[in-house]
Design a protein around this motif. Structure first.
Motif, PDB file in Angstrom:
ATOM      1  N   THR A  93      61.451  -1.469  68.933  1.00  0.00           N
ATOM      2  CA  THR A  93      61.486  -0.497  70.023  1.00  0.00           C
ATOM      3  C   THR A  93      60.292   0.438  69.904  1.00  0.00           C
ATOM      4  N   LEU A  94      59.914   1.003  71.039  1.00  0.00           N
ATOM      5  CA  LEU A  94      58.861   2.007  71.117  1.00  0.00           C
ATOM      6  C   LEU A  94      59.495   3.330  71.521  1.00  0.00           C
ATOM      7  N   THR A  95      59.126   4.390  70.844  1.00  0.00           N
ATOM      8  CA  THR A  95      59.611   5.712  71.232  1.00  0.00           C
ATOM      9  C   THR A  95      58.472   6.714  71.158  1.00  0.00           C
ATOM     10  N   TRP A  96      58.393   7.566  72.136  1.00  0.00           N
ATOM     11  CA  TRP A  96      57.408   8.641  72.129  1.00  0.00           C
ATOM     12  C   TRP A  96      58.036   9.935  71.618  1.00  0.00           C
ATOM     13  N   SER A  97      59.306  10.161  71.987  1.00  0.00           N
ATOM     14  CA  SER A  97      59.970  11.422  71.653  1.00  0.00           C
ATOM     15  C   SER A  97      60.741  11.365  70.340  1.00  0.00           C
ATOM     16  N   GLY A  98      61.133  10.157  69.907  1.00  0.00           N
ATOM     17  CA  GLY A  98      61.993  10.028  68.733  1.00  0.00           C
ATOM     18  C   GLY A  98      63.461  10.191  69.040  1.00  0.00           C
TER      19      GLY A  98
ATOM     20  N   THR B 268      65.721   2.142  77.129  1.00  0.00           N
ATOM     21  CA  THR B 268      66.682   1.049  77.264  1.00  0.00           C
ATOM     22  C   THR B 268      67.726   1.111  76.157  1.00  0.00           C
ATOM     23  N   VAL B 269      67.304   1.453  74.947  1.00  0.00           N
ATOM     24  CA  VAL B 269      68.262   1.615  73.845  1.00  0.00           C
ATOM     25  C   VAL B 269      69.276   2.698  74.193  1.00  0.00           C
ATOM     26  N   ARG B 270      68.804   3.806  74.765  1.00  0.00           N
ATOM     27  CA  ARG B 270      69.713   4.911  75.115  1.00  0.00           C
ATOM     28  C   ARG B 270      70.621   4.542  76.286  1.00  0.00           C
ATOM     29  N   ALA B 271      70.044   3.926  77.328  1.00  0.00           N
ATOM     30  CA  ALA B 271      70.811   3.689  78.561  1.00  0.00           C
ATOM     31  C   ALA B 271      71.783   2.526  78.446  1.00  0.00           C
ATOM     32  N   ASP B 272      71.342   1.439  77.774  1.00  0.00           N
ATOM     33  CA  ASP B 272      72.135   0.202  77.782  1.00  0.00           C
ATOM     34  C   ASP B 272      72.825  -0.093  76.459  1.00  0.00           C
ATOM     35  N   ASP B 273      72.395   0.548  75.387  1.00  0.00           N
ATOM     36  CA  ASP B 273      72.926   0.282  74.046  1.00  0.00           C
ATOM     37  C   ASP B 273      72.999  -1.226  73.762  1.00  0.00           C
TER      38      ASP B 273
ATOM     39  N   LEU C  19      66.409   8.806  69.432  1.00  0.00           N
ATOM     40  CA  LEU C  19      67.153   7.577  69.172  1.00  0.00           C
ATOM     41  C   LEU C  19      68.389   7.915  68.344  1.00  0.00           C
ATOM     42  N   ASP C  20      69.522   7.327  68.731  1.00  0.00           N
ATOM     43  CA  ASP C  20      70.783   7.563  68.034  1.00  0.00           C
ATOM     44  C   ASP C  20      70.920   6.546  66.905  1.00  0.00           C
ATOM     45  N   PRO C  21      71.015   6.970  65.656  1.00  0.00           N
ATOM     46  CA  PRO C  21      71.177   6.017  64.561  1.00  0.00           C
ATOM     47  C   PRO C  21      72.421   5.134  64.684  1.00  0.00           C
ATOM     48  N   ALA C  22      73.397   5.565  65.507  1.00  0.00           N
ATOM     49  CA  ALA C  22      74.614   4.766  65.692  1.00  0.00           C
ATOM     50  C   ALA C  22      74.466   3.728  66.799  1.00  0.00           C
ATOM     51  N   ALA C  23      73.307   3.670  67.466  1.00  0.00           N
ATOM     52  CA  ALA C  23      73.101   2.683  68.536  1.00  0.00           C
ATOM     53  C   ALA C  23      73.203   1.270  67.971  1.00  0.00           C
ATOM     54  N   ARG C  24      73.671   0.342  68.808  1.00  0.00           N
ATOM     55  CA  ARG C  24      73.859  -1.037  68.353  1.00  0.00           C
ATOM     56  C   ARG C  24      72.539  -1.714  67.999  1.00  0.00           C
TER      57      ARG C  24
END
Length: 228
Positions: free
Chosen positions: A86-91, A54-59, A93-98
């Motif tokens: 947030t939960l991540t399995w792969s890691g 959701t962090v990646r898709a919707d920011d 994640l963009d540090p610039a995400a909102r």
């Protein structure tokens, strides 16, 4: 201190159970009136959780929009915004995400042991990366949140996270908004994925509330785990 927070799962879906379509643009299933209702629900919680997808898709920013609600939280001795989780399995994640760049409240990232070690340096100064075991353990996540003083946790998706929490039997309440249209695309994401759910015909949820919001319907279910 309880071993886990009260967990409120919030979702909007189409009449056939989809939470988005398969196009690159985000499908709006809700309405301004319902967005405001969700904002009010957020204001009554301590933390908000979404999956890394959701962090990646919707920011999303995951902030409380109403200044009045923010001020009331401060008056109650709470921070103006929720702790973001947030939960991540792969890691991935963009540090610039909102998720990371907006709001002053804590940001927590739970990851499996191997991923956590690699991710922590990348998010240094932006979020606390927490080792959630190998494989990632939902009881570990919820226990850590409870130890941090999180009493009410709002879970907002996506489908993998909904499924994880529901099949893990750790959801106390579901607020499900149904939009008056269909998606009908098997490649689009659904409210939940395949799984073994304790909320079964032998153990149904209790419908506590039905509310009309324009042409939307809010269904509020209690799962039987309710701890108030």
């Amino acid at each position: 201190m309880s071993d886990r927070p009260y967990v409120l799962l919030s979702c909007a879906m189409s009449a056939d159970g989809y939470i988005d379509d398969a196009t690159p643009e985000r499908l709006r299933l809700s309405s301004p009136a319902d967005f405001d209702r969700v904002d009010a629900v957020r204001a009554g919680c301590d933390a908000i959780l979404v999956g890394a997808g959701t962090v990646r898709a919707d920011d999303p920013r995951l902030l409380i929009r109403s200044e009045t609600r923010r001020e009331k939280r401060v008056a109650r001795g709470q921070p103006p915004d929720l702790t973001k989780v947030t939960l991540t399995w792969s890691g991935d994640l963009d540090p610039a995400a909102r998720f990371f760049t907006t709001g002053d409240s804590p940001k927590l990232v739970y990851a499996p042991s191997p991923t956590a070690g690699e991710l922590a340096p990348r998010l240094d100064g932006l979020a606390e990366v927490v080792d959630a075991g190998d494989p990632l353990s939902l009881p570990t996540v919820l226990g850590d949140l409870a130890a941090r003083g999180v009493r009410r946790l709002m879970v907002e998706g996506g489908g993998r996270v909904h499924t994880l929490f529901l099949t893990g039997d750790v959801v106390d309440e579901i607020q499900l908004v149904v939009a008056p249209f269909f998606i009908g695309d098997p490649s689009a994401p659904r409210f939940v994925q395949a799984g073994v759910f304790p909320q079964s015909p032998d153990r149904p949820m209790r419908l506590a509330e039905v509310t009309r919001i324009g042409d939307l319907t809010l269904l509020r279910y209690l799962t039987g785990n309710t701890r108030g």
